[in-house]
Design an enzyme around this catalytic site. Structure first.
Site, PDB file in Angstrom:
ATOM      1  N   LYS A  46      29.105  40.925  36.273  1.00 56.12           N
ATOM      2  CA  LYS A  46      29.684  40.127  35.198  1.00 56.12           C
ATOM      3  C   LYS A  46      31.257  39.747  35.747  1.00 56.12           C
ATOM      4  CE  LYS A  46      32.043  42.907  32.262  1.00 56.12           C
ATOM      5  NZ  LYS A  46      33.478  42.526  32.074  1.00 56.12           N
ATOM      6  N   ASN A  47      31.770  40.683  36.276  1.00 59.10           N
ATOM      7  CA  ASN A  47      33.154  40.272  36.535  1.00 59.10           C
ATOM      8  C   ASN A  47      33.218  39.364  37.776  1.00 59.10           C
ATOM      9  OD1 ASN A  47      34.045  41.751  34.440  1.00 59.10           O
ATOM     10  ND2 ASN A  47      34.435  43.511  35.679  1.00 59.10           N
ATOM     11  N   ARG A 116      38.831  38.852  26.781  1.00 57.06           N
ATOM     12  CA  ARG A 116      40.158  38.474  27.526  1.00 57.06           C
ATOM     13  C   ARG A 116      39.996  37.427  28.519  1.00 57.06           C
ATOM     14  NH1 ARG A 116      44.215  41.563  27.291  1.00 57.06           N
ATOM     15  NH2 ARG A 116      44.633  41.036  29.469  1.00 57.06           N
ATOM     16  N   CYS A 140      44.088  45.424  23.099  1.00 59.28           N
ATOM     17  CA  CYS A 140      43.047  46.269  23.661  1.00 59.28           C
ATOM     18  C   CYS A 140      43.213  47.461  23.110  1.00 59.28           C
ATOM     19  CB  CYS A 140      42.864  45.887  25.037  1.00 59.28           C
ATOM     20  SG  CYS A 140      41.892  46.992  25.993  1.00 59.28           S
ATOM     21  N   ARG A 145      47.577  45.151  27.376  1.00 58.36           N
ATOM     22  CA  ARG A 145      46.935  44.447  28.443  1.00 58.36           C
ATOM     23  C   ARG A 145      47.600  42.839  28.839  1.00 58.36           C
ATOM     24  NH1 ARG A 145      40.627  44.953  28.948  1.00 58.36           N
ATOM     25  NH2 ARG A 145      41.080  44.148  31.303  1.00 58.36           N
ATOM     26  N   ASP A 328      36.430  51.209  36.079  1.00 56.29           N
ATOM     27  CA  ASP A 328      35.371  50.716  35.315  1.00 56.29           C
ATOM     28  C   ASP A 328      34.307  51.863  35.498  1.00 56.29           C
ATOM     29  OD1 ASP A 328      35.509  47.321  35.646  1.00 56.29           O
ATOM     30  OD2 ASP A 328      36.746  48.497  34.537  1.00 56.29           O
ATOM     31  N   ILE A 350      45.131  52.896  36.514  1.00 49.08           N
ATOM     32  CA  ILE A 350      45.220  51.494  36.145  1.00 49.08           C
ATOM     33  C   ILE A 350      45.526  51.183  34.658  1.00 49.08           C
ATOM     34  CG2 ILE A 350      43.948  49.332  36.273  1.00 49.08           C
ATOM     35  CD1 ILE A 350      43.747  50.415  39.075  1.00 49.08           C
ATOM     36  N   ARG A 420      28.059  43.669  26.147  1.00 50.21           N
ATOM     37  CA  ARG A 420      28.955  43.032  27.002  1.00 50.21           C
ATOM     38  C   ARG A 420      28.929  43.107  28.317  1.00 50.21           C
ATOM     39  NH1 ARG A 420      34.753  43.112  24.727  1.00 50.21           N
ATOM     40  NH2 ARG A 420      34.861  41.632  26.561  1.00 50.21           N
TER      41      ARG A 420
HETATM   42  C1  EPZ Z   1      39.566  43.109  35.470  1.00 52.06           C
HETATM   43  O1  EPZ Z   1      40.300  43.049  34.387  1.00 52.06           O
HETATM   44  C2  EPZ Z   1      38.017  43.382  35.032  1.00 52.06           C
HETATM   45  N1  EPZ Z   1      37.736  42.482  33.994  1.00 52.06           N
HETATM   46  C3  EPZ Z   1      38.262  44.981  34.265  1.00 52.06           C
HETATM   47  O2  EPZ Z   1      36.878  45.329  33.963  1.00 52.06           O
HETATM   48  C4  EPZ Z   1      38.860  46.013  35.312  1.00 52.06           C
HETATM   49  O3  EPZ Z   1      39.130  47.143  34.444  1.00 52.06           O
HETATM   50  C5  EPZ Z   1      40.177  45.547  35.800  1.00 52.06           C
HETATM   51  O4  EPZ Z   1      39.961  44.199  36.281  1.00 52.06           O
HETATM   52  C6  EPZ Z   1      40.559  46.412  36.784  1.00 52.06           C
HETATM   53  O5  EPZ Z   1      39.833  46.521  37.904  1.00 52.06           O
HETATM   54  C7  EPZ Z   1      37.115  41.348  34.429  1.00 52.06           C
HETATM   55  O6  EPZ Z   1      37.085  41.061  35.747  1.00 52.06           O
HETATM   56  C8  EPZ Z   1      36.676  40.555  33.585  1.00 52.06           C
HETATM   57  P1  EPZ Z   1      43.977  43.634  35.870  1.00 52.06           P
HETATM   58  P2  EPZ Z   1      41.867  42.458  34.367  1.00 52.06           P
HETATM   59  O7  EPZ Z   1      44.568  42.385  35.873  1.00 52.06           O
HETATM   60  O8  EPZ Z   1      41.691  41.385  35.294  1.00 52.06           O
HETATM   61  C9  EPZ Z   1      48.170  45.209  34.745  1.00 52.06           C
HETATM   62  C10 EPZ Z   1      35.103  45.780  32.334  1.00 52.06           C
HETATM   63  O9  EPZ Z   1      34.654  46.909  32.055  1.00 52.06           O
HETATM   64  N2  EPZ Z   1      48.534  43.813  34.351  1.00 52.06           N
HETATM   65  O10 EPZ Z   1      43.429  43.923  37.401  1.00 52.06           O
HETATM   66  O11 EPZ Z   1      42.444  42.392  33.011  1.00 52.06           O
HETATM   67  C11 EPZ Z   1      47.156  45.686  33.737  1.00 52.06           C
HETATM   68  O12 EPZ Z   1      47.546  45.965  32.420  1.00 52.06           O
HETATM   69  C12 EPZ Z   1      36.660  45.269  32.432  1.00 52.06           C
HETATM   70  O13 EPZ Z   1      34.283  45.104  32.987  1.00 52.06           O
HETATM   71  C13 EPZ Z   1      49.852  43.357  33.991  1.00 52.06           C
HETATM   72  O14 EPZ Z   1      50.787  44.146  33.623  1.00 52.06           O
HETATM   73  O15 EPZ Z   1      42.703  43.825  35.104  1.00 52.06           O
HETATM   74  C14 EPZ Z   1      46.591  46.999  34.356  1.00 52.06           C
HETATM   75  O16 EPZ Z   1      47.060  47.942  34.022  1.00 52.06           O
HETATM   76  C15 EPZ Z   1      37.516  46.154  31.709  1.00 52.06           C
HETATM   77  N3  EPZ Z   1      50.128  42.105  33.748  1.00 52.06           N
HETATM   78  C16 EPZ Z   1      46.463  46.418  35.864  1.00 52.06           C
HETATM   79  O17 EPZ Z   1      47.575  45.358  35.788  1.00 52.06           O
HETATM   80  C17 EPZ Z   1      49.265  41.059  33.830  1.00 52.06           C
HETATM   81  O18 EPZ Z   1      49.570  39.814  33.865  1.00 52.06           O
HETATM   82  C18 EPZ Z   1      45.193  45.967  36.342  1.00 52.06           C
HETATM   83  O19 EPZ Z   1      44.872  44.843  35.426  1.00 52.06           O
HETATM   84  C19 EPZ Z   1      47.697  41.606  34.219  1.00 52.06           C
HETATM   85  C20 EPZ Z   1      47.621  42.621  34.497  1.00 52.06           C
END
Ligand code: EPZ
Length: 441
Positions: A46-47, A116, A140, A145, A328, A350, A420
């Site tokens: 998916k990701n 998202r 969320c 997030r 995850d 995270i 999902r």
């Molecule tokens: C991706 O989300 C995945 N989703 C998530 O999987 C996964 O948990 C996450 O990466 C971490 O591995 C998809 O790929 C669609 P991040 P993403 O930006 O991109 C902070 C699942 O279950 N952050 O790496 O949204 C954030 O709050 C989903 O399949 C900011 O502060 O995650 C977090 O603490 C859930 N500002 C950290 O960075 C930003 O602009 C990592 O988030 C962006 C992120």
């Protein structure tokens, strides 16, 4: 370019609308106590699929994506692309996306609020059309997030984005190369900026980037379409903008989180299973922890065989960006620790509040104490079946795992969360001998 909205053109071949509504009312009934055995195929990731689907906006033409998982999230991304004027057609797990006649740059709130990752269309729209109107994703269950890294990075590339009534808006934009150093390692912001930079004027350098397999393959796919990207797989990516790209023709990588979830299912139930069409190298951290809990794991060429212990041993887990232990898989590991021999501590670095599964696991008899972003889990001999509620994708997978060993019957409602991220998980588990059925509530 019209920045207003367009009625979505539902293509008969696209599986967007009705199945999701029906799934909304479904629940799973699981009767615990069976060991798992046999072989099972892992679906596409998916990701990895979601950013690649958004990346098709970068080049006009017909794009071909194979091994796309049939999930409500990939269907939502298809709906977003259809709203923009693309034609999306699923034939089994193959997806054809025609972006020749994209006529809108608006991704509406009613779709973005359900997923998202819809925000992934922002960079490609700005890069190709110089304009975008994309709804902010909103909140969320696990707390804030934000997408500030996405917006700050794009603005460093001259996007001059504004927030207008809940929408991220860019007009008359000519993206220019820039140096961006991320404060936090972000999968989403790395993908977003890499997609924006491939058509930008000049060179972009991204530092402290995510190196998840989903990101590395996205870069490889874009390079296959004519993009010039260096440093994939390292914490610094350099992108030299080009004038245009060719359409994508690719096969989506296996889902390492689905695969690790299936391995954990064997770890909690015992038994012996071979996963087919998976990439051991993408899930080394999770496999390592499962071995620490007493599993025997044999990685092979495109497959992994696992034998579960009679009872898992307690383990400590701290999540981190790839190649660290994936957040995850945090909830699923907590289900194993709930029946492990001893006390485990799981810390999520995270998402500090990613614990909505805890009260539901406690309903099944788990002994879990939360302390800030850590959970202390005292393993019990046996969980007890009960009605529980899914709260997000991975939380629902954790409840499925716990139910597989709980005494009696467990009923998991709101499994639209599961749908999902997992393609027919109950069918796969039933194929391995589990007693699980999907019912309409
Ligand atoms: C991706 O989300 C995945 N989703 C998530 O999987 C996964 O948990 C996450 O990466 C971490 O591995 C998809 O790929 C669609 P991040 P993403 O930006 O991109 C902070 C699942 O279950 N952050 O790496 O949204 C954030 O709050 C989903 O399949 C900011 O502060 O995650 C977090 O603490 C859930 N500002 C950290 O960075 C930003 O602009 C990592 O988030 C962006 C992120």
């Amino acid at each position: 370019m019209d920045v207003g909205t367009h009625d979505s053109m539902i293509d008969p071949g696209s599986a967007t609308a009705d199945s999701t509504e029906k799934a909304t009312m479904d629940a799973l009934i699981i009767r615990g106590g069976r060991r798992l055995s046999g072989r099972v195929e892992v679906s596409g990731a998916k990701n990895a699929a979601l950013p690649v689907m958004a990346a098709t906006l970068l080049a006009p033409g017909v794009h071909t994506l194979r091994n796309v998982p049939l999930l409500s999230d990939t269907r939502t991304m298809a709906s977003v692309l259809e709203r923009l004027g693309a034609r999306v057609e699923f034939r089994g797990h193959a997806c054809k996306i025609d972006t020749s006649n994209v006529s809108s740059v608006e991704a509406p709130y009613d779709l973005v609020r359900t997923m998202r990752a819809s925000v992934y269309v922002l960079g490609p729209l700005l890069a190709r059309f110089g304009a975008a109107r994309v709804s902010l994703p909103g909140g969320c269950a696990w707390g804030p997030r934000p997408v500030n890294l996405h917006l700050d990075g794009l603005n460093a590339m001259n996007a001059q984005l504004e927030i207008d009534h809940g929408y991220i808006v860019g007009k008359d934009v000519r993206l220019r190369g820039a140096q961006v150093n991320f404060d936090v390692v972000s999968v989403g912001a790395t993908a977003q900026l890499m997609m924006a930079a491939v058509l930008a004027e000049g060179t972009t350098t991204l530092d402290n980037v995510a190196i998840e397999p989903d990101i590395t393959v996205l870069g490889e796919i874009l390079s296959g379409c004519g993009a010039r990207i260096e440093g994939l797989g390292t914490r610094r990516i350099t992108v030299h903008g080009v004038r245009e790209l060719r359409p994508i023709d690719t096969t989506i990588i296996p889902d390492r989180i689905e695969a690790a979830t299936l391995l954990a299912a064997v770890g909690i139930t015992g038994g012996s299973v071979t996963l087919e069409r998976c990439e051991a190298g993408h899930m080394a951290a999770a496999m390592h922890k499962l071995e620490e809990m007493g599993c025997e794991i044999l990685p092979g060429n495109g497959e992994v065989t696992i034998s579960g212990p009679s009872r898992p041993s307690a383990v400590d887990v701290t999540t981190a960006p790839f190649p660290g232990f994936p957040t995850d898989m945090q909830a699923q590991m907590m289900a194993l620790c709930a029946v492990a021999d001893g006390t485990s501590v799981i810390t999520d670095t995270i998402y500090l509040d990613r614990f909505t599964h805890v009260p539901e696991l406690q309903r099944l008899g788990a002994q879990i104490e939360l302390k800030n972003n850590s959970a202390v889990i005292r393993g019990v001999e046996r969980l007890q079946g009960a009605p529980v509620m899914a709260t997000d994708i991975r939380a629902s997978a954790a409840l499925v795992l716990a139910a597989l060993v709980a005494e009696g019957e467990t009923r998991i409602s709101r499994i639209y969360h599961l749908d999902r991220g997992y393609e027919q998980l109950e069918t796969k588990l039933r194929g391995l001998g589990a007693d699980v059925e999907r019912i309409q509530e």
